[in-house]
Structures are given as C-alpha cells and as structure tokens.
Design a protein around this motif. Structure first.
Motif, PDB file in Angstrom:
ATOM      1  N   LEU A  31      -9.827 -16.661  -2.914  1.00 16.72           N
ATOM      2  CA  LEU A  31     -10.303 -15.705  -3.911  1.00 16.72           C
ATOM      3  C   LEU A  31      -9.130 -14.992  -4.576  1.00 16.72           C
ATOM      4  O   LEU A  31      -9.120 -14.794  -5.803  1.00 16.72           O
ATOM      5  CB  LEU A  31     -11.240 -14.686  -3.258  1.00 16.72           C
ATOM      6  CG  LEU A  31     -11.788 -13.586  -4.170  1.00 16.72           C
ATOM      7  CD1 LEU A  31     -12.547 -14.175  -5.358  1.00 16.72           C
ATOM      8  CD2 LEU A  31     -12.681 -12.640  -3.382  1.00 16.72           C
ATOM      9  N   ALA A  32      -8.127 -14.635  -3.780  1.00 18.14           N
ATOM     10  CA  ALA A  32      -6.952 -13.952  -4.330  1.00 18.14           C
ATOM     11  C   ALA A  32      -6.258 -14.809  -5.386  1.00 18.14           C
ATOM     12  O   ALA A  32      -5.839 -14.309  -6.440  1.00 18.14           O
ATOM     13  CB  ALA A  32      -5.985 -13.586  -3.207  1.00 18.14           C
ATOM     14  N   VAL A  33      -6.144 -16.093  -5.115  1.00 16.13           N
ATOM     15  CA  VAL A  33      -5.523 -17.003  -6.085  1.00 16.13           C
ATOM     16  C   VAL A  33      -6.346 -17.069  -7.358  1.00 16.13           C
ATOM     17  O   VAL A  33      -5.807 -17.059  -8.470  1.00 16.13           O
ATOM     18  CB  VAL A  33      -5.355 -18.407  -5.468  1.00 16.13           C
ATOM     19  CG1 VAL A  33      -4.985 -19.429  -6.542  1.00 16.13           C
ATOM     20  CG2 VAL A  33      -4.294 -18.379  -4.374  1.00 16.13           C
ATOM     21  N   SER A  34      -7.662 -17.121  -7.218  1.00 16.28           N
ATOM     22  CA  SER A  34      -8.523 -17.224  -8.404  1.00 16.28           C
ATOM     23  C   SER A  34      -8.465 -15.977  -9.273  1.00 16.28           C
ATOM     24  O   SER A  34      -8.767 -16.033 -10.471  1.00 16.28           O
ATOM     25  CB  SER A  34      -9.970 -17.494  -7.978  1.00 16.28           C
ATOM     26  OG  SER A  34     -10.572 -16.337  -7.414  1.00 16.28           O
ATOM     27  N   LEU A  35      -8.071 -14.848  -8.680  1.00 18.16           N
ATOM     28  CA  LEU A  35      -8.020 -13.584  -9.425  1.00 18.16           C
ATOM     29  C   LEU A  35      -6.617 -13.245  -9.914  1.00 18.16           C
ATOM     30  O   LEU A  35      -6.430 -12.255 -10.616  1.00 18.16           O
ATOM     31  CB  LEU A  35      -8.526 -12.446  -8.535  1.00 18.16           C
ATOM     32  CG  LEU A  35     -10.002 -12.526  -8.111  1.00 18.16           C
ATOM     33  CD1 LEU A  35     -10.309 -11.457  -7.070  1.00 18.16           C
ATOM     34  CD2 LEU A  35     -10.930 -12.385  -9.309  1.00 18.16           C
ATOM     35  N   SER A  36      -5.645 -14.058  -9.570  1.00 23.09           N
ATOM     36  CA  SER A  36      -4.257 -13.738  -9.883  1.00 23.09           C
ATOM     37  C   SER A  36      -3.911 -14.072 -11.334  1.00 23.09           C
ATOM     38  O   SER A  36      -4.560 -14.890 -11.986  1.00 23.09           O
ATOM     39  CB  SER A  36      -3.312 -14.490  -8.945  1.00 23.09           C
ATOM     40  OG  SER A  36      -3.389 -15.890  -9.176  1.00 23.09           O
ATOM     41  N   SER A  37      -2.887 -13.399 -11.811  1.00 24.50           N
ATOM     42  CA  SER A  37      -2.338 -13.672 -13.140  1.00 24.50           C
ATOM     43  C   SER A  37      -0.830 -13.448 -13.065  1.00 24.50           C
ATOM     44  O   SER A  37      -0.306 -13.032 -12.030  1.00 24.50           O
ATOM     45  CB  SER A  37      -2.963 -12.756 -14.192  1.00 24.50           C
ATOM     46  OG  SER A  37      -2.462 -11.440 -14.070  1.00 24.50           O
ATOM     47  N   GLU A  38      -0.142 -13.691 -14.159  1.00 25.68           N
ATOM     48  CA  GLU A  38       1.306 -13.472 -14.168  1.00 25.68           C
ATOM     49  C   GLU A  38       1.642 -11.985 -14.196  1.00 25.68           C
ATOM     50  O   GLU A  38       2.755 -11.599 -13.860  1.00 25.68           O
ATOM     51  CB  GLU A  38       1.936 -14.180 -15.369  1.00 25.68           C
ATOM     52  CG  GLU A  38       1.841 -15.708 -15.297  1.00 25.68           C
ATOM     53  CD  GLU A  38       2.532 -16.383 -16.467  1.00 25.68           C
ATOM     54  OE1 GLU A  38       3.084 -15.658 -17.319  1.00 25.68           O
ATOM     55  OE2 GLU A  38       2.547 -17.630 -16.506  1.00 25.68           O
ATOM     56  N   ASN A  39       0.690 -11.164 -14.592  1.00 26.55           N
ATOM     57  CA  ASN A  39       0.909  -9.720 -14.692  1.00 26.55           C
ATOM     58  C   ASN A  39       0.265  -9.026 -13.491  1.00 26.55           C
ATOM     59  O   ASN A  39      -0.951  -9.089 -13.321  1.00 26.55           O
ATOM     60  CB  ASN A  39       0.306  -9.198 -15.998  1.00 26.55           C
ATOM     61  CG  ASN A  39       0.562  -7.719 -16.201  1.00 26.55           C
ATOM     62  OD1 ASN A  39       0.023  -6.885 -15.483  1.00 26.55           O
ATOM     63  ND2 ASN A  39       1.366  -7.391 -17.196  1.00 26.55           N
ATOM     64  N   PRO A  40       1.049  -8.347 -12.635  1.00 22.47           N
ATOM     65  CA  PRO A  40       0.486  -7.719 -11.444  1.00 22.47           C
ATOM     66  C   PRO A  40      -0.600  -6.688 -11.747  1.00 22.47           C
ATOM     67  O   PRO A  40      -1.567  -6.566 -10.991  1.00 22.47           O
ATOM     68  CB  PRO A  40       1.703  -7.067 -10.778  1.00 22.47           C
ATOM     69  CG  PRO A  40       2.861  -7.871 -11.248  1.00 22.47           C
ATOM     70  CD  PRO A  40       2.523  -8.252 -12.665  1.00 22.47           C
ATOM     71  N   GLU A  41      -0.446  -5.950 -12.833  1.00 19.11           N
ATOM     72  CA  GLU A  41      -1.461  -4.949 -13.162  1.00 19.11           C
ATOM     73  C   GLU A  41      -2.788  -5.617 -13.529  1.00 19.11           C
ATOM     74  O   GLU A  41      -3.860  -5.144 -13.145  1.00 19.11           O
ATOM     75  CB  GLU A  41      -0.984  -4.052 -14.303  1.00 19.11           C
ATOM     76  CG  GLU A  41      -1.919  -2.886 -14.584  1.00 19.11           C
ATOM     77  CD  GLU A  41      -1.345  -1.878 -15.561  1.00 19.11           C
ATOM     78  OE1 GLU A  41      -2.097  -1.361 -16.413  1.00 19.11           O
ATOM     79  OE2 GLU A  41      -0.126  -1.605 -15.476  1.00 19.11           O
TER      80      GLU A  41
END
Length: 215
Positions: A31-41
């Motif tokens: 789930l964490a991977v699916s919600l990740s982006s290049e921008n931490p915010e």
C-alpha cells in the motif's frame, strides 16, 4: 516557507519499525508503494487521505473489532483514532518519512467525564517542520480534517475541564495506551469504559519548544 513550532530535525526513532508500527508487513509495504510519489509532501498527503477515508472509525461505524497493530488495522479496515494513527505512521515510515504520535485528553461525550485518549499524528515535512494532522475520519458530523501544511486542522478543540492537548510528538505509541488496548475485549466495552491513558515517563519525543528529549 514559515515552519510550524515543531522545527527540530527528526531523529532515527521517528523512522523505526516496532511491533505496533509494523511497516515491514507485506500489505503495508504494498500500500505504501501504491501511495508514494517523487514528492514526500504529496506522498504524506496521499497516505493521510487514504487512512482517513478508507479505515472506518470504530465508533462512527459501530464496528466491534478491536485493532491497534498497524497491519491488523489495515487487514480489518477499522480502528479507533489511535489505531488509525498507528497505520498512518506505518505508511509514512514505509516511505521513509519521519513521523510520530500525538495525543489529547478529551471527554468522551459532552462536558463531563469519563475522559478518553484521542490519538493523532505528526509528520516531518522539509518545508514546514513537524506538522500535526488528524486522520480519525470525517464520518462524524462537524468534523472536517484535511491535510493542510502550515495550517493545523485537528478534529477536536479542548474546551472542557480536564481536557488537554499534549505538546509532544512521540516516536512510539504510549505504552499505557497499548497495554489498555491489548486488554480491550470489544468496542462496546470501550464505550462503557474508555481508555484514559497516561503519558510515559521515559521515551523519545519532540516538544513545541523545538527540543528533542531523550530520557
């Protein structure tokens, strides 16, 4: 940009895994991977909104299950505010975003006791420092919590005698809280005897005085 009062750089404990914040669990990782982006915010906001909107608050949805370990909260799709905060911090830390736990002491309903421990979170954002936010869910009338760095947006104000917002961001959930949740048989029993936990004497936290305390 102007930072919040919490501007102490986070230490390693605010990225640690634990038996409660078990972000090494495969379901949390996925789930964490699916919600990740290049921008931490952006990643932090996605995680916040997912937990807020997809995990049913036990009281609002009349759920019976008691959850408190992050992976179990995810599996069962429900939890009290404190349980939801455990999952949210797990998702943040799985994305290498420093984060921790915050608490309020509130009356359960109205101006009189009993009191309960309300849990929410804080996340470290480079442009803002420590930002406190509350993913308990907007399913209760009158609550509208959003992820708005620079503007704190908590679910509850402290207005009655005996209530307070604790000024700390803790690296781990309060032990007294976890011990009480382990003993909790059902949410119906929580309604009768809500958890009014005590802050730990020892532990690592950052305070609103922008100092890190290790005892």
């Amino acid at each position: 940009m102007k930072r919040t009062a919490f501007d102490t750089l986070p230490s390693q404990p605010f990225l640690m895994e634990s038996p409660i914040v078990d972000y090494g669990h495969v379901d949390i990782r996925n789930l964490a991977v699916s919600l990740s982006s290049e921008n931490p915010e952006t990643t932090a906001k996605r995680c916040f909104e997912w937990v807020r909107d997809h995990i049913e608050h036990s009281m609002d949805f009349c759920r019976k299950e008691v959850t408190y370990v992050a992976s179990d909260v995810l599996k069962k799709g429900t939890g009290l505010c404190t349980a939801k905060s455990h999952l949210l911090v797990a998702l943040w830390r799985a994305n290498n975003i420093p984060s921790g736990f915050c608490y309020q002491r509130l009356t359960l309903d109205g101006p009189n006791p009993p009191y309960c421990t309300h849990g929410f979170t804080a996340v470290w954002l480079d442009d803002w420092g420590w930002y406190r936010c509350d993913a308990r869910g907007n399913s209760k009338p009158g609550i509208r919590c959003e992820f708005t760095p620079g503007q704190e947006n908590l679910a509850y104000l402290t207005s009655y005698a005996g209530e307070q917002t604790y000024p700390d961001v803790w690296a781990q959930p309060w032990p007294d809280l976890i011990a009480s949740m382990e003993k909790l048989q059902s949410i119906s029993s929580y309604r009768q005897n809500p958890i009014d936990a005590c802050p730990p004497i020892h532990g690592e936290c950052v305070t609103d005085l922008a100092t890190t305390r290790i005892e």
